[in-house]
Design an enzyme around this catalytic site. Structure first.
Site, PDB file in Angstrom:
ATOM      1  N   SER A   1       0.853  -1.182   0.000  1.00 56.69           N
ATOM      2  CA  SER A   1       0.000   0.000   0.000  1.00 56.69           C
ATOM      3  C   SER A   1       0.892   1.236   0.000  1.00 56.69           C
ATOM      4  O   SER A   1       1.755   1.366  -0.860  1.00 56.69           O
ATOM      5  CB  SER A   1      -0.966  -0.029   1.193  1.00 56.69           C
ATOM      6  OG  SER A   1      -1.915   1.014   1.082  1.00 56.69           O
TER       7      SER A   1
ATOM      8  N   ASP B   1      -4.736  -4.780   5.915  1.00 52.81           N
ATOM      9  CA  ASP B   1      -5.083  -5.614   4.765  1.00 52.81           C
ATOM     10  C   ASP B   1      -3.953  -6.600   4.488  1.00 52.81           C
ATOM     11  O   ASP B   1      -2.792  -6.213   4.367  1.00 52.81           O
ATOM     12  CB  ASP B   1      -5.327  -4.734   3.534  1.00 52.81           C
ATOM     13  CG  ASP B   1      -5.875  -5.508   2.350  1.00 52.81           C
ATOM     14  OD1 ASP B   1      -6.493  -6.575   2.571  1.00 52.81           O
ATOM     15  OD2 ASP B   1      -5.689  -5.055   1.205  1.00 52.81           O
TER      16      ASP B   1
END
Length: 369
Positions: A183, A305
């Site tokens: 990310s 995540d």
């Protein structure tokens, strides 16, 4: 309201559109961890504001009259390296410029939400606020400040896309495959890892949190720099040695085992772990389809995540690796994975390519992870 012990993150909004500035101000002010320090209609106005006070994060449009956003970004990085989140339109020029902005030092590139679409605006607001908080963390914001998390709606798991793996029996041996999730800070991290891989590296599937319209430009950037072949994922695309696929923005990426080769599935569905594409979805599909034939890697990023389903990969026999804290732009996703017991080994970024090739060599020789 933000507590006195955790002052709100100060955001400078720079956008030439009055309606966009109003929308972005509303979005930023909706998050108690954030505050709008100032708004500016162009780069020169922003520069004047920064002469008297510096923001914690800049939310920057690229298409502006006079000095464009990319030029302004480069000046910021040279004079005052403040975290910058680029908020751009979904045009081919906008996506190419956003990738150039990441090269120039921007922390994140996100899609400007459509003002007339309530659903897109709501989803865009979540992504913008998440990106601003993550960007502030790259500058060393306090843990207390970053703990303030505005999370509307339920947080869904990978169960929404596919059922958990059963682990009834080991997957039959196949060619090795590597699944990587990243990310904030991941665009640079992925570039560094992939450029160190030889042309015969194992097949790789990547989820990088990035909007639709930007991932194609990102894949082209990687492909031009690497010995391996890199492309944006298409539904049904076959994986093989020397081939890397990057999840298409706003779509989940799943690994499937087919006759003689792995393929990928590109599909819609709800946000999982607050993201689409979601690292958790890719990792769960790898645990189910590949088991010990797959390696799971989690790189820099904010949030959790990937942590839950990287643990599923490890349970299925996959070697699992996390980027270490010292080399992360944001040690969020790797930390969550380590704390979940999902990580077999933590490595600095410059050791990842060697770990990938060592996994492939050992797997092809029939050695256990």
């Amino acid at each position: 309201m933000a507590s006195s012990a955790a002052p709100a993150i100060k955001v400078l909004i720079v956008d030439d559109s009055a309606s966009a500035r109003a929308m972005l101000r509303h979005i930023v002010e909706s998050d108690p961890a954030l505050s709008v320090m100032a708004v500016a209609a162009d780069a020169m106005a922003a520069a004047r504001t920064m002469r008297t006070a510096l923001p914690d994060v800049i939310l920057l449009d690229l298409e502006m009259p006079g000095m464009d956003g990319l030029t302004f970004l480069r000046k910021i990085m040279a004079q005052h390296p403040i975290p910058v989140v680029v908020c751009s339109g979904a045009t081919e020029r906008g996506s190419d410029q956003s990738i150039a902005a990441l090269d120039a030092g921007a922390v994140e590139a996100i899609l400007k939400p459509a003002q007339g679409n309530a659903q897109q605006r709501g989803e865009g607001a979540i992504r913008i606020c998440d990106a601003l908080r993550a960007a502030a963390r790259t500058r060393g914001a306090s843990a207390a400040m970053m703990a303030q998390f505005h999370a509307p709606g339920p947080k869904l798991t990978a169960d929404e896309i596919l059922p958990p793996p059963t682990f009834l029996r080991p997957a039959p041996r196949t060619e090795p495959v590597v699944c990587i999730g990243a990310s904030t800070g991941g665009t640079d991290a992925l570039l560094r890892v992939l450029t160190m891989l030889p042309p015969d590296a194992p097949a790789i599937a990547i989820v990088q949190h990035m909007p639709e319209g930007f991932t194609g430009a990102f894949a082209r950037r990687l492909d031009a720099a690497c010995a391996v072949s890199v492309a944006e994922a298409t539904d049904g695309a076959q994986l093989g040695a020397g081939r890397v696929v990057v999840a298409r923005g706003d779509h989940h990426l799943l690994l499937r085992r087919g006759p003689g080769a792995y393929r990928v599935s590109v599909q819609g569905g709800p946000y999982v772990s607050r993201h689409r594409p979601s690292v958790d979805v890719l990792f769960r599909s790898a645990a189910t389809a590949a088991g010990a034939n797959a390696m799971g890697i989690i790189l820099t990023g904010m949030g959790d995540d990937g942590a839950r389903c990287l643990a599923e990969m490890r349970r299925a026999g996959s070697p699992t690796v996390a980027q270490d804290e010292a080399s992360c732009a944001v040690y969020g996703m790797p930390r969550e994975a380590v704390q979940a017991g999902a990580v077999g080994l933590s490595l600095p970024l410059d050791k990842m390519a060697a770990a990938i090739m060592n996994f492939a060599r050992r797997h092809r020789m029939g050695e256990s992870a």
